[in-house]
Enzyme design. Structure first.
Site, PDB file in Angstrom:
ATOM      1  N   GLY A 149      48.127  60.521  90.414  1.00 58.68           N
ATOM      2  CA  GLY A 149      49.319  61.353  90.518  1.00 58.68           C
ATOM      3  C   GLY A 149      49.161  62.534  91.458  1.00 58.68           C
ATOM      4  CB  SER A 239      45.884  57.189  93.043  1.00 59.12           C
ATOM      5  OG  SER A 239      46.454  57.867  94.124  1.00 59.12           O
TER       6      SER A 239
END
Length: 575
Positions: A149, A239
């Site tokens: 995120g 990520s």
């Protein structure tokens, strides 16, 4: 008995049998409430469905608020003997405060309301086979998941991060942990660094990393209560979460807290944020100097750094979150290298430096990307503060970064014939640096070290799962039963590979194509798509890797040519 009456009786008996079966099935799916007492005497509540127990919103550290905002996480205070702490249907799950972009709305997760809370955000969720609760069964591998995120968004409280299928199908214990986000998790400041000097672990610029270390220690202390083996923990991140896994690989504080690592879509080799080092990427400001700029943006500026920090701590979390996209907070999304002398640093070296010098944890690593990974120019740190819009500016950027000797090859591989091509070219360059080429370079650095552990490389080509992060349901099965199981062999294979890797550090197992470990001499990867099997780099990929891989290994090993290190005395004078 007349034939029609006999037939009616038979139908009635069949209906009764079907009714009993449906009732049994419904009872099996109906959540059964559970309570589990941990070793520290704290009780947590959960529920079991379909043979899988889950415990949501479990706190693993004390609230990081007030004077404890921007401090290393502290242990939980003692709980009352009859206190049950867990999210139930009537209580919210807490996530770290974050800016609302619409798509990351609070909503619900796992049927429970989600709300923002600085005080309650240090939570984790656990899924485990119900049979493991209470002991009596052999301990099972633990998967420790770190969400992504951009370092400023998302949480573990997301239906896509469910561990139900991994527990049900492969008997794994799945833990998804949260950490402080944005400026609350990554802010550095000279007054924070001074507090670090009081002793203990150093948090300035790295509170999010320390949160994850605390969560891993919680697993070591309490994992067995859920049937998890503290001696077999796999950390897995997507990520930003993958970058944090890479940080934990080189963090002395994480030693013996995990035993395998999975890096899903993003490496951190080009991260150059430093507590007291300057780099062009960050406008030649240290992380501490950026912290002072953020304090000024918050209206807290003072000639006295300690007073400035006190004012920042007095603000509501919402005031800090509102500055998430302010230029002064731009650096608050990734760990900071802390080169101060002594022990306690979360990240004493850049990842390239640590991997090149062998100062990292020797554990098996599984890493890879999707076929269309990356988010384009927006995340290219090289140009974060540069206005690169024309071909001439683009050429100058490549020459400055890669060197004159690499310029012609860079323009051939990432061409921009007109100004309209520049953004696309920078996006391709970014995607390679952070994802495809970056992953190959990390694999090479890992296997090149003495006493190297095996590394396994993959690429997801499964239709519908090739965008950044869209492959998560292949690994954890989180959307099975809602959108249906994806067609083809990849879904079953990906989850089985991951389960085998968590069990033994080797993804191979019965009924699966052979996954060869990575070598620099024969760089192969496991393709996970409509076909599952080993593949090699094509000519274009090999050329891009030859260019950028060499630059990563040669230029970033010592922090990069545009980096300025400050001595501790010089840093003190400037701050």
């Amino acid at each position: 008995m007349p034939r029609d009456l006999a037939a009616a009786a038979a139908v009635g008996a069949m209906a009764a049998a079907i009714g009993l079966a449906l009732l049994t099935w419904r009872r099996r799916l109906r959540p059964t409430r559970l309570a589990l007492r941990l070793k520290d005497g704290r009780s947590i509540g959960g529920c079991a469905t379909g043979g899988v127990a889950r415990f949501l919103g479990v706190p693993f550290a004390a609230p990081p608020v007030g004077a404890d905002r921007w401090r290393p996480p502290k242990p939980l205070p003692p709980a009352a003997a009859d206190e049950v702490q867990s999210a139930q249907s009537w209580a919210p799950l807490w996530r770290a405060p974050q800016p609302d972009l619409g798509w990351n709305k609070r909503g619900t997760a796992f049927g429970v309301r989600v709300a923002d809370s600085e005080a309650g955000c240090l939570q984790l969720n656990v899924w485990t086979p119900e049979a493991l609760i209470g002991g009596g069964e052999a301990l099972r591998p633990v998967l420790f998941y770190i969400h992504g995120g951009a370092g400023k968004l998302m949480s573990a409280h997301d239906d896509d991060y469910s561990g139900h299928q991994l527990a049900a199908r492969h008997g794994l214990v799945y833990v998804a942990a949260q950490y402080r986000l944005g400026a609350l998790g990554f802010m550095a400041h000279p007054a924070l660094s001074a507090e670090d000097d009081e002793g203990g672990e150093r948090g300035s610029g790295n509170y999010a990393v320390l949160d994850l270390v605390a969560a891993l220690r919680w697993v070591q202390a309490h994992g067995a209560s859920f049937g998890g083996d503290p001696a077999n923990v796999t950390i897995w991140g997507l990520s930003t979460g993958a970058q944090l896994v890479a940080t934990l690989l080189v963090s002395p504080l994480a030693e013996e807290l995990f035993h395998r690592a999975m890096i899903q879509s993003c490496v951190d080799l080009t991260n150059v944020r430093e507590l007291r080092g300057r780099h062009e990427v960050w406008q030649h400001k240290t992380a501490e100097e950026w912290g002072r700029a953020l304090a000024a943006a918050l209206g807290c500026a003072s000639d006295d750094a300690a007073e400035e920090l006190r004012r920042c701590r007095s603000l509501p979390a919402s005031a800090i979150v509102d500055k998430s996209w302010d230029t002064a907070a731009t650096d608050c999304y990734e760990p900071a290298v802390d080169r101060r002398a002594g022990l306690g640093a979360a990240k004493p070296l850049t990842s390239v430096e640590a991997l090149s010098s062998g100062r990292f944890h020797r554990v098996p690593v599984l890493l890879g990307v999707t076929a269309d990974d990356g988010l384009g120019k927006a995340e290219l740190e090289w140009t974060m503060f540069d206005d690169v819009a024309t071909v001439d500016e683009y050429r100058r950027l490549l020459e400055r970064k890669l060197g004159a000797a690499r310029l012609a090859e860079a323009l051939r591989l990432y061409p921009a014939e007109s100004d309209n091509d520049v953004e696309v070219a920078l996006g391709r360059l970014s995607d390679d640096l952070w994802y495809a080429v970056g992953s190959w370079a990390m694999a090479d650095l890992l296997v090149d070290a003495p006493a190297a552990a095996p590394v396994y490389v993959y690429r997801v080509t499964q239709t519908g799962h090739t965008e950044h992060g869209s492959d998560t349901p292949l690994w954890n099965g989180s959307r099975w039963g809602d959108d249906g199981r994806p067609a083809g062999p990849a879904p079953d294979a990906a989850m089985a590979f991951l389960a085998n890797f968590a069990l033994s550090g080797d993804p191979n197992g019965a009924g699966l194509p052979r996954w060869e470990a990575h070598t620099q001499e024969a760089p192969l990867y496991m393709q996970l798509g409509e076909a599952v099997g080993m593949r090699g780099r094509d000519e274009a990929e090999a050329a891009r890797y030859a260019l950028l891989g060499a630059w990563i290994r040669e230029e970033l090993r010592d922090g990069g040519p545009e980096r300025e290190r400050l001595s501790e005395s010089a840093a003190a004078r400037r701050n």
